[in-house]
Write an enzyme that holds these catalytic residues in place. Structure first.
Site: not given
Ligand code: TYD
Length: 138
Positions: A51
């Site tokens: 993303h």
């Molecule tokens: P995401 O940012 O998509 O993970 P990555 O990029 O590491 O693969 O986040 C995964 C899940 O965690 C999503 O449901 C949102 C949650 N999340 C939070 O609640 N707070 C945060 O600070 C972050 C980064 C994610």
């Protein structure tokens, strides 16, 4: 490197007892730190990210172990391997990132300029390319 990302080297205080690295918001990095999160116990072969962010700026650190960060700003791409705890990869907004190839025991620490906000995410690559182009042409 590109204007959209930069590898930062943080200070190391070294003595007989080991190394200490510190990061002060708005001093060692360009933004104030609103949020810290970390990825750990990442199963071999899985990947994170996939993303970009509309506004959020981040610094990504391999505090232990190693992993690769695949980057694109819509025009240029690069893979940056992180494997030292005194380096941080600064990511401006509108950078597509994928984190891959985590070593066993890796811990990825992320310093973020804002609190979590799902509406700041761009999770579709084609939408990201359009947004990045729109930002460049103003
Ligand atoms: P995401 O940012 O998509 O993970 P990555 O990029 O590491 O693969 O986040 C995964 C899940 O965690 C999503 O449901 C949102 C949650 N999340 C939070 O609640 N707070 C945060 O600070 C972050 C980064 C994610």
């Amino acid at each position: 490197m590109s204007g959209s990302w930069e590898l930062l080297r943080f200070p190391i205080v070294n003595d007989r007892r080991g190394n200490l690295t510190f990061i002060e918001g708005s001093r060692n990095i360009s933004f104030g730190i609103s949020r810290v999160y970390y990825l750990y116990d990442v199963p071999g072969g899985s990947f994170r990210g996939g993303h970009a962010h509309k506004e959020l700026e981040q610094v990504v650190i391999a505090v232990s172990g190693s992993f690769d960060v695949h980057l694109s700003d819509g025009r240029r791409s690069e893979v940056v391997s992180l494997n030292r705890s005194y380096y941080g990869l600064y990511l401006k907004n509108l950078v597509w990132r994928e984190l891959r190839n985590f070593s066993s025991g890796a811990c990825c620490l992320v310093l973020a300029s804002h609190n979590y906000d799902e509406s700041d995410y761009i999770r579709d690559y084609d939408t990201f390319v359009l947004e990045a182009h729109r930002e460049r042409v103003g």
